[in-house]
Design a protein around this motif. Structure first.
Motif, short mmCIF file in Angstrom:
data_model
loop_
_atom_site.label_atom_id
_atom_site.label_comp_id
_atom_site.label_asym_id
_atom_site.label_seq_id
_atom_site.Cartn_x
_atom_site.Cartn_y
_atom_site.Cartn_z
N MET A 342 33.24 75.99 -24.13
CA MET A 342 33.77 75.40 -22.90
C MET A 342 34.61 76.39 -22.13
O MET A 342 34.68 76.33 -20.89
CB MET A 342 34.59 74.15 -23.26
N THR A 343 35.25 77.34 -22.83
CA THR A 343 36.12 78.32 -22.17
C THR A 343 35.34 79.32 -21.34
O THR A 343 35.92 80.02 -20.51
CB THR A 343 36.94 79.07 -23.22
N ALA A 344 34.02 79.42 -21.55
CA ALA A 344 33.21 80.37 -20.78
C ALA A 344 32.74 79.79 -19.45
O ALA A 344 32.22 80.52 -18.60
CB ALA A 344 32.00 80.81 -21.59
N VAL A 345 32.93 78.50 -19.25
CA VAL A 345 32.44 77.83 -18.04
C VAL A 345 33.52 77.89 -16.96
O VAL A 345 34.68 77.58 -17.19
CB VAL A 345 32.08 76.36 -18.35
N MET A 346 33.11 78.32 -15.76
CA MET A 346 33.99 78.37 -14.59
C MET A 346 33.48 77.39 -13.54
O MET A 346 32.31 77.02 -13.54
CB MET A 346 34.05 79.79 -14.04
N THR A 347 34.38 77.01 -12.66
CA THR A 347 34.05 76.02 -11.64
C THR A 347 34.60 76.46 -10.29
O THR A 347 35.72 76.97 -10.19
CB THR A 347 34.65 74.65 -12.00
N ASP A 348 33.78 76.31 -9.26
CA ASP A 348 34.24 76.54 -7.89
C ASP A 348 33.67 75.43 -7.00
O ASP A 348 33.21 74.40 -7.51
CB ASP A 348 33.85 77.93 -7.39
N GLN A 349 33.69 75.64 -5.68
CA GLN A 349 33.23 74.60 -4.77
C GLN A 349 31.74 74.33 -4.90
O GLN A 349 31.27 73.24 -4.58
CB GLN A 349 33.56 75.00 -3.32
N VAL A 350 30.98 75.32 -5.36
CA VAL A 350 29.54 75.14 -5.54
C VAL A 350 29.24 74.29 -6.77
O VAL A 350 28.34 73.47 -6.78
CB VAL A 350 28.83 76.50 -5.62
N GLY A 351 30.01 74.51 -7.84
CA GLY A 351 29.80 73.78 -9.08
C GLY A 351 30.15 74.61 -10.29
O GLY A 351 30.89 75.61 -10.20
#
Length: 417
Positions: A342-351
């Motif tokens: 889970m720590t490898a997942v990033m999030t921005d406005q796109v998803g």
């Protein structure tokens, strides 16, 4: 606040009065410099240059020098690869699940009541201890009831003898049938009275109806028990093996589960078939396995949830009534899935996205669709392949197309429960 604004205005006024003469002096010197340059004769020009033209030429000249320097310096800059840690997605068979908050509740709860009068003479257990079925818990004064049994026994014996004697006399026509019937009635009454006396004597000893956990004693030795029709409560015993865990399914999740059901298949109850797992706050995962034992037939209009109950063997008495429990229920078929930390997942406005390395070890963005979370890992439903080199550490310093120096590790398989 007004005083602060006044002070700030005064300071700005002083600063302006100081900078204005300095700026005027610099402009005067610059114009004088340009006037001197304009008096210089240039051989290949037939006219003198104006001060404005000379100023513009100087600015352009310095701009060209800066651009040339930047271009030449840029050719010599070589960015070092960024050290990162990569791993292939964990490919593992999983099953959808849902978690709930539950409360442990006893399988049985029984109040131990005194049903006969007398003084409490003995307490045979320690408060809060486990007892076995048949263990002696309380003793009520027995002398009166023992003597009552002896009295009723004597009356019964006499009535039995009289009844047998009357039957013998009837065979010899030495008595009447009415006398025999009367003797029979007295015999039956004495037998019933003797049975009642023995029952009351048995009530003076209160024993454990099952293996269970005792509460505290409510009355002390020496207390006189003047019973009523409901009896006098002495303590409480709870059966905790097996034991229940109650939990609720909210309306939103209920509709989600209903939506996932195949409308073409026969609807079957999950009661007594669906495995349920539970864990306490001090435990990791869900080590206790039980089965769904009850489901309400309607959703409560007060809470907007459906009450459910699971039953657990609880052979080691680890589940105690009143404890909070984490509950997990698995549903649907098993499937092969890709998991990443889970720590490898990033999030921005796109998803949601992760960084992956291509064949040239350059970082590329991979947009992903997440599924369920399993402990420290999360399911990736879309966006990765089993051969994707996912950056799991060091991605904070990465940008798209940046070269990386990877160190590959292997993700460990997770325990689903």
């Amino acid at each position: 606040m007004k005083e602060l604004l006044t002070k700030a205005q005064a300071m700005l006024t002083k600063l302006w009065n100081f900078l204005l003469p300095l700026w005027s002096s610099l402009l005067t010197r610059w114009n004088a410099f340009l006037e001197k340059l304009s008096t210089i004769n240039i051989p290949f020009l037939n006219k003198k240059l104006s001060p404005g033209t000379i100023g513009i030429a100087i600015v352009v000249f310095f701009a060209i020098i800066v651009l040339v320097c930047l271009k030449s310096c840029g050719k010599n800059i070589v960015q070092a690869p960024v050290p990162v840690t990569t791993a292939l997605p964990l490919s593992q068979e999983i099953r959808s699940f849902a978690t709930f908050d539950g409360v442990v509740d006893p399988y049985l709860t029984v109040n131990l009541d005194a049903r006969v009068k007398g003084y409490l003479t003995k307490i045979g257990f320690a408060d809060g201890s486990m007892v076995k079925k048949g263990d002696l818990l309380f003793v009520i004064e027995q002398d009166t009831y023992i003597q009552d049994v002896k009295l009723k026994q004597a009356i019964y014996t006499e009535a039995k003898l009289e009844y047998n004697r009357q039957k013998s006399l009837l065979k010899e026509n030495a008595t009447s049938q009415a006398a025999v019937d009367k003797a029979l009635s007295q015999y039956q009454q004495s037998e019933a009275n003797l049975t009642l006396a023995k029952i009351n004597l048995g009530y003076t000893e209160i024993r454990a109806p099952f293996d269970g956990l005792m509460g505290r004693h409510l009355l002390d030795v020496g207390t006189y028990l003047d019973t009523t029709s409901k009896g006098v409560q002495l303590s409480t015993i709870q059966q905790i093996s097996p034991i229940y865990v109650y939990f609720s399914l909210n309306e939103r999740d209920f509709l989600k589960f209903e939506k996932n059901q195949d409308p073409n298949t026969e609807r079957k109850s999950e009661v007594n078939t669906l495995p349920i797992y539970a864990g306490l706050q001090s435990e990791t995962g869900f080590p206790h396995e039980g089965v769904l034992d009850y489901a309400a037939n309607l959703i409560s209009t007060d809470t907007g949830s459906l009450q459910l109950r699971a039953i657990f063997k609880n052979e080691n008495y680890q589940l105690i009534p009143g404890l909070y429990a984490r509950v997990m229920a698995e549903y649907g078929p098993t499937r092969q899935a890709l998991l990443v930390p889970m720590t490898a997942v990033m999030t921005d406005q796109v998803g949601n996205y992760v960084f992956v390395l291509d064949e040239a070890k350059r970082a590329q963005r991979a947009d992903i669709t997440l599924g369920q979370r399993f402990q420290q890992n999360v399911e990736v439903a879309k966006g990765l392949t089993p051969n994707s080199q996912v950056v799991i550490n060091g991605f904070i310093n990465l940008s798209v197309n940046q070269v990386a120096s990877p160190t590959q590790v292997t993700l460990e398989a997770i325990k689903l429960r």
